[in-house]
Design an enzyme around this catalytic site. Structure first.
Site, PDB file in Angstrom:
ATOM      1  N   CYS A 250       0.896  -0.775   0.381  1.00  0.00           N
ATOM      2  CA  CYS A 250      -0.055  -0.044   0.234  1.00  0.00           C
ATOM      3  C   CYS A 250       0.649   1.572   0.381  1.00  0.00           C
ATOM      4  O   CYS A 250       1.381   1.611  -1.166  1.00  0.00           O
ATOM      5  CB  CYS A 250      -1.039  -0.286   1.265  1.00  0.00           C
ATOM      6  SG  CYS A 250      -2.718   0.712   0.537  1.00  0.00           S
ATOM      7  N   LEU A 251       0.889   2.321   1.132  1.00  0.00           N
ATOM      8  CA  LEU A 251       2.069   3.214   1.628  1.00  0.00           C
ATOM      9  C   LEU A 251       2.685   3.007   0.892  1.00  0.00           C
ATOM     10  O   LEU A 251       3.615   3.462   0.056  1.00  0.00           O
ATOM     11  CB  LEU A 251       1.628   4.538   2.327  1.00  0.00           C
ATOM     12  CG  LEU A 251       2.665   5.288   2.585  1.00  0.00           C
ATOM     13  CD1 LEU A 251       1.987   6.308   1.346  1.00  0.00           C
ATOM     14  CD2 LEU A 251       2.585   5.382   3.797  1.00  0.00           C
ATOM     15  N   GLN A 254       3.448   2.593  -2.551  1.00  0.00           N
ATOM     16  CA  GLN A 254       3.793   3.687  -3.513  1.00  0.00           C
ATOM     17  C   GLN A 254       5.263   4.419  -3.037  1.00  0.00           C
ATOM     18  O   GLN A 254       5.869   4.928  -4.051  1.00  0.00           O
ATOM     19  CB  GLN A 254       2.270   4.890  -3.192  1.00  0.00           C
ATOM     20  CG  GLN A 254       0.759   4.020  -3.219  1.00  0.00           C
ATOM     21  CD  GLN A 254      -0.002   5.066  -2.232  1.00  0.00           C
ATOM     22  OE1 GLN A 254       0.593   5.119  -1.525  1.00  0.00           O
ATOM     23  NE2 GLN A 254      -1.391   4.730  -2.763  1.00  0.00           N
ATOM     24  N   HIS A 334      -3.682  -5.432   0.249  1.00  0.00           N
ATOM     25  CA  HIS A 334      -3.334  -5.983   1.581  1.00  0.00           C
ATOM     26  C   HIS A 334      -3.235  -7.512   1.456  1.00  0.00           C
ATOM     27  O   HIS A 334      -4.148  -8.102   2.011  1.00  0.00           O
ATOM     28  CB  HIS A 334      -4.288  -4.959   2.453  1.00  0.00           C
ATOM     29  CG  HIS A 334      -4.274  -3.884   3.328  1.00  0.00           C
ATOM     30  ND1 HIS A 334      -2.754  -3.240   3.480  1.00  0.00           N
ATOM     31  CD2 HIS A 334      -4.321  -2.748   2.115  1.00  0.00           C
ATOM     32  CE1 HIS A 334      -2.965  -2.189   3.589  1.00  0.00           C
ATOM     33  NE2 HIS A 334      -3.713  -1.922   2.590  1.00  0.00           N
ATOM     34  N   GLU A 336      -2.277  -8.706   3.384  1.00  0.00           N
ATOM     35  CA  GLU A 336      -1.600  -9.717   5.079  1.00  0.00           C
ATOM     36  C   GLU A 336      -3.673  -9.817   5.245  1.00  0.00           C
ATOM     37  O   GLU A 336      -3.957 -10.003   6.700  1.00  0.00           O
ATOM     38  CB  GLU A 336      -1.280  -8.311   6.082  1.00  0.00           C
ATOM     39  CG  GLU A 336      -2.059  -7.534   6.807  1.00  0.00           C
ATOM     40  CD  GLU A 336      -2.194  -6.237   5.353  1.00  0.00           C
ATOM     41  OE1 GLU A 336      -1.600  -6.334   4.418  1.00  0.00           O
ATOM     42  OE2 GLU A 336      -2.143  -4.957   5.353  1.00  0.00           O
TER      43      GLU A 336
HETATM   44  N1  LIG Z   1      -3.231   1.696   3.433  1.00  0.00           N
HETATM   45  C1  LIG Z   1      -2.497   2.270   3.154  1.00  0.00           C
HETATM   46  O1  LIG Z   1      -0.871   2.536   3.053  1.00  0.00           O
HETATM   47  C2  LIG Z   1      -2.763   3.977   2.225  1.00  0.00           C
HETATM   48  C3  LIG Z   1      -2.221   4.437   1.383  1.00  0.00           C
HETATM   49  C4  LIG Z   1      -2.260   5.534   1.125  1.00  0.00           C
HETATM   50  N2  LIG Z   1      -2.100   6.710   2.504  1.00  0.00           N
HETATM   51  C5  LIG Z   1      -3.476   6.387  -0.156  1.00  0.00           C
HETATM   52  O2  LIG Z   1      -4.411   6.330   0.552  1.00  0.00           O
HETATM   53  O3  LIG Z   1      -3.384   6.205  -0.793  1.00  0.00           O
END
Ligand SMILES: NC(=O)CC[C@H](N)C(=O)O
Length: 360
Positions: A250-251, A254, A334, A336
């Site tokens: 996720c983050l 990115q 995710h 997990e």
């Molecule tokens: N769950 C996350 O890691 C979200 C990643 C980032 N904050 C987003 O909203 O895209």
């Protein structure tokens, strides 16, 4: 006595509801999640920092509050909105009801509004800010004021303050989990596979991380706009040169893409729920995944040494990347799970395989 409270959206829409949980005024970015279960995981997922979360499922809280299911020590949402909360939860693991839990945690709750209509507004208009207030005068002003709200210092606010080690019975791998607001289930999945997990704060440097001699580095999920984490992104560039296997969720997904020169963009209203379809590009197979994100990596901006491994089958946005210049892969969803399906937990095994190859 009229105990109504109001939800005022940035576009001027007003909903009159009833309070539960803590009382108070809040501003946040309003987002909806479609998960029918998993409300405890939602409340305690640090990725929701700064956000007012709306559950689209109409009845929430019927299995009560179960601390061993939490994704972190406390709830992080700015406020919580449901159609109806269950006053008499029933589950052998439950330690109480949602109202008491939110009160104890200082989280403002609002219920008794048409969450279906609210969700339609967010879906049409796109994500926006909102305010919850008990004061019926000045609702126009409340709408106007919420417009300037921005989620700031998100990762810094949720990361662990000092390193923390979780040891399995028998250590086969040593993983440094770079904590941007990590969900507990990432550690659980790694521990199950014989990993000692050293969770380190977001302010850690590449040098500090490498000095822990990791067999693999896990980049966690987390809140806020990924592009704002410029310090982490520049440390990541250095980590990429180390040859240590990297897995990002996720983050984390990115941030690694940003470190490799790609761009991220804000989605209209994001993907939040437990039934998001992610299509695996090499095989064409679609997996059902748990998701919670508002930003996405722009596929076209990926460098040539990054392969698009998953896309969202609903809107075609980037959901995964495999890097061919280093032992690294990342996903937007995710694996997990929690709450949500375990269809993609095999990705943790893939990370283990990368660590095996690295150790050999
Ligand atoms: N769950 C996350 O890691 C979200 C990643 C980032 N904050 C987003 O909203 O895209």
């Amino acid at each position: 006595m009229d105990d109504s409270i109001y939800l005022v959206l940035e576009n001027g829409a007003v909903f009159k509801g009833k309070p539960f949980g803590a009382r108070g005024e809040v501003i946040g970015e309003i987002v909806f999640t479609t998960g029918m279960t998993g409300y405890l995981e939602t409340l305690t997922d640090p990725s929701y920092y700064g956000q007012i979360v709306v559950q689209t499922f109409p009845l929430i809280g019927n299995y009560g509050v179960i601390p061993s299911d939490f994704e972190s020590a406390k709830p992080w949402v700015s406020a919580y909105i449901v159609r109806e909360w269950c006053q008499e939860p029933s589950n052998f693991r439950s330690e109480g009801d949602l109202d008491t839990f939110l009160k104890k945690s200082g989280i403002v709750g609002l219920y008794g509004i048409d969450t279906r209509e609210l969700t339609k507004i967010i879906r049409e208009h796109g994500v926006m800010n909102a305010r919850i207030t008990a004061d019926p005068s000045g609702l126009d002003k409340a709408a106007e004021e919420s417009g300037s709200y921005r989620i700031e210092d998100a990762v810094e606010s949720v990361t662990c303050p000092t390193p923390r080690i979780t040891e399995p019975g028998e250590e086969n791998y040593r993983v440094v989990l770079w904590d941007y607001g990590a969900k507990e289930n990432i550690t659980r999945e790694l521990s199950k596979r014989g990993c000692t997990v050293i969770c380190v704060p977001c302010s850690s440097t590449a040098e500090e991380i490498l000095s822990l001699r990791p067999d693999g580095i896990m980049l966690s999920n987390g809140p806020g706009d990924p592009a704002e984490n410029t310090g982490i992104i520049s440390e990541l560039k250095e980590l990429c040169r180390s040859g240590v296997p990297i897995f990002g969720i996720c983050l984390g997904h990115q941030l690694l893409a940003l470190a490799q020169g790609a761009r991220t963009e804000k989605l209209k209203y994001g993907h939040r729920g437990a039934n998001q379809p992610a299509k695996h590009m090499p095989s064409g197979r679609v997996y059902i995944t748990s998701q919670n994100h508002g930003y996405a990596v722009v596929s076209d901006s990926l460098p040539e040494w990054a392969e698009l491994s998953f896309i969202n089958a609903n809107d075609g946005t980037c959901e995964g990347v495999t890097y061919i210049n280093m032992p690294a892969f990342t996903v937007q969803f995710h694996p997990e799970a929690c709450g949500g399906p375990h269809d993609t937990s095999f990705l943790f095994d893939r990370f283990i395989a990368l660590m095996d190859a690295y150790k050999a």
